[in-house]
Design an enzyme around this catalytic site. Structure first.
Site, PDB file in Angstrom:
ATOM      1  N   CYS A  57      49.790   5.873  86.679  1.00 12.39           N
ATOM      2  CA  CYS A  57      49.373   5.170  87.893  1.00 12.39           C
ATOM      3  C   CYS A  57      49.724   6.013  89.119  1.00 12.39           C
ATOM      4  O   CYS A  57      50.690   6.776  89.111  1.00 12.39           O
ATOM      5  CB  CYS A  57      50.069   3.813  87.986  1.00 12.39           C
ATOM      6  SG  CYS A  57      49.545   2.846  89.431  1.00 12.39           S
ATOM      7  N   HIS A 113      52.940   0.666  84.243  1.00 17.61           N
ATOM      8  CA  HIS A 113      54.272   0.227  84.701  1.00 17.61           C
ATOM      9  C   HIS A 113      54.229  -1.238  85.102  1.00 17.61           C
ATOM     10  O   HIS A 113      53.232  -1.719  85.653  1.00 17.61           O
ATOM     11  CB  HIS A 113      54.755   1.083  85.880  1.00 17.61           C
ATOM     12  CG  HIS A 113      53.920   0.940  87.127  1.00 17.61           C
ATOM     13  ND1 HIS A 113      54.324   0.174  88.197  1.00 17.61           N
ATOM     14  CD2 HIS A 113      52.714   1.433  87.460  1.00 17.61           C
ATOM     15  CE1 HIS A 113      53.400   0.226  89.135  1.00 17.61           C
ATOM     16  NE2 HIS A 113      52.398   0.978  88.721  1.00 17.61           N
ATOM     17  N   ARG A 115      56.300   5.224  92.794  1.00 15.57           N
ATOM     18  CA  ARG A 115      57.593   5.035  92.113  1.00 15.57           C
ATOM     19  C   ARG A 115      57.590   5.516  90.670  1.00 15.57           C
ATOM     20  O   ARG A 115      58.595   5.364  89.962  1.00 15.57           O
ATOM     21  CB  ARG A 115      57.970   3.544  92.149  1.00 15.57           C
ATOM     22  CG  ARG A 115      58.141   3.005  93.559  1.00 15.57           C
ATOM     23  CD  ARG A 115      58.125   1.484  93.561  1.00 15.57           C
ATOM     24  NE  ARG A 115      56.821   0.954  93.167  1.00 15.57           N
ATOM     25  CZ  ARG A 115      56.543  -0.347  93.056  1.00 15.57           C
ATOM     26  NH1 ARG A 115      57.487  -1.236  93.308  1.00 15.57           N
ATOM     27  NH2 ARG A 115      55.338  -0.746  92.691  1.00 15.57           N
ATOM     28  N   ASP A 173      50.996   4.990  91.678  1.00 14.81           N
ATOM     29  CA  ASP A 173      52.166   4.380  92.322  1.00 14.81           C
ATOM     30  C   ASP A 173      53.267   5.429  92.586  1.00 14.81           C
ATOM     31  O   ASP A 173      53.636   6.191  91.691  1.00 14.81           O
ATOM     32  CB  ASP A 173      52.720   3.275  91.409  1.00 14.81           C
ATOM     33  CG  ASP A 173      53.710   2.382  92.120  1.00 14.81           C
ATOM     34  OD1 ASP A 173      53.419   1.184  92.275  1.00 14.81           O
ATOM     35  OD2 ASP A 173      54.788   2.888  92.510  1.00 14.81           O
ATOM     36  N   CYS A 221      52.750  -3.347  88.547  1.00 15.92           N
ATOM     37  CA  CYS A 221      51.632  -2.517  89.017  1.00 15.92           C
ATOM     38  C   CYS A 221      50.735  -3.313  89.982  1.00 15.92           C
ATOM     39  O   CYS A 221      50.179  -4.351  89.618  1.00 15.92           O
ATOM     40  CB  CYS A 221      50.809  -2.035  87.822  1.00 15.92           C
ATOM     41  SG  CYS A 221      49.452  -0.937  88.292  1.00 15.92           S
TER      42      CYS A 221
HETATM   43 ZN   LIG Z   1      50.456   0.867  89.334  1.00 14.37          ZN
END
Ligand SMILES: [Zn+2]
Length: 213
Positions: free
Chosen positions: A43, A99, A47, A45, A102
């Site tokens: 992803c 994750h 993090r 993302d 998400c």
């Molecule tokens: Zn995500």
């Protein structure tokens, strides 16, 4: 804002210095080329940084990231990365890593109109439809969200296995495994979902590709 921006370049200089301090040949070795054993589809993302959470140095992970770690079989970007990773770099593992928490999966669970991204989220909603019986039966919204993240990864691993690229590699007896993982942002741990495949036997018969006679 300027401070943050300038700090990035300073951080880079500090990182170069520390790497050279550990190994004066660090960059010379990497400049010779790459032969990563792993393609990571994760992803976007911020993090979930692939190298950091797997403790791998530069040169070991070929990375593709998008919103909610999707394997969309008409996505030329993903297909180009996959083809290059499998056929040129000859990676031995492809990992789809989702994750918990998400934002993409959460948005796909809701009915709110977000914008252009609604068209991307459609692919995730299609995963919900495939698992609607199970997901609708989970009363707790948080638990349903977590399970949606997991089944989304499982479907993306299957979507990987359905691509001509992966199936050609398997037909050619190449050692190549696909895997599905979920990263837990709350504790940093990765959960292996156990959806590994090294051949097309797990695919429904209509997805299996055979050589033309
Ligand atoms: Zn995500």
């Amino acid at each position: 804002m300027e401070k943050f921006y300038n700090q990035l370049l300073q951080n880079n200089k500090d990182w170069v210095a520390s790497k050279l301090n550990e190994d004066p040949e660090f960059f010379n070795k990497l400049a010779k080329g790459q032969k990563p054993p792993l393609l990571w589809i994760g992803c976007a993302d911020s993090r979930v940084p692939a190298n950091e959470i797997t403790g791998t140095p530069p040169g070991e992970v070929f990375v593709h990231r998008n919103i909610a770690n999707m394997v969309v079989h008409t996505d030329m970007n993903m297909l180009s990365v996959l083809d290059y990773a499998v056929n040129v770099l000859e990676v031995r593992h492809v990992i789809v890593c989702g994750h918990y928490g998400c934002g993409g999966v959460q948005a796909a669970m809701s009915n709110k109109r977000v914008g252009l991204i609604d068209n991307w989220l459609r692919h995730i909603k299609d995963v919900y439809r495939l698992h609607a019986d199970e997901l609708d039966s989970i009363e707790d919204e948080h638990d349903r969200f977590n399970r949606f993240v997991e089944v989304n990864v499982i479907e993306q691993v299957l979507d990987l296995a359905k691509t001509s690229i992966i199936q050609n590699a398997w037909d050619n007896k190449r050692p190549l495994m696909v895997h599905g993982w979920v990263y837990d942002i709350k504790n940093g741990l990765i959960k292996d979902l156990g959806v590994n495949a090294a051949d097309s036997t797990q695919l429904d018969h209509y997805y299996r590709l055979e050589a033309m006679q």
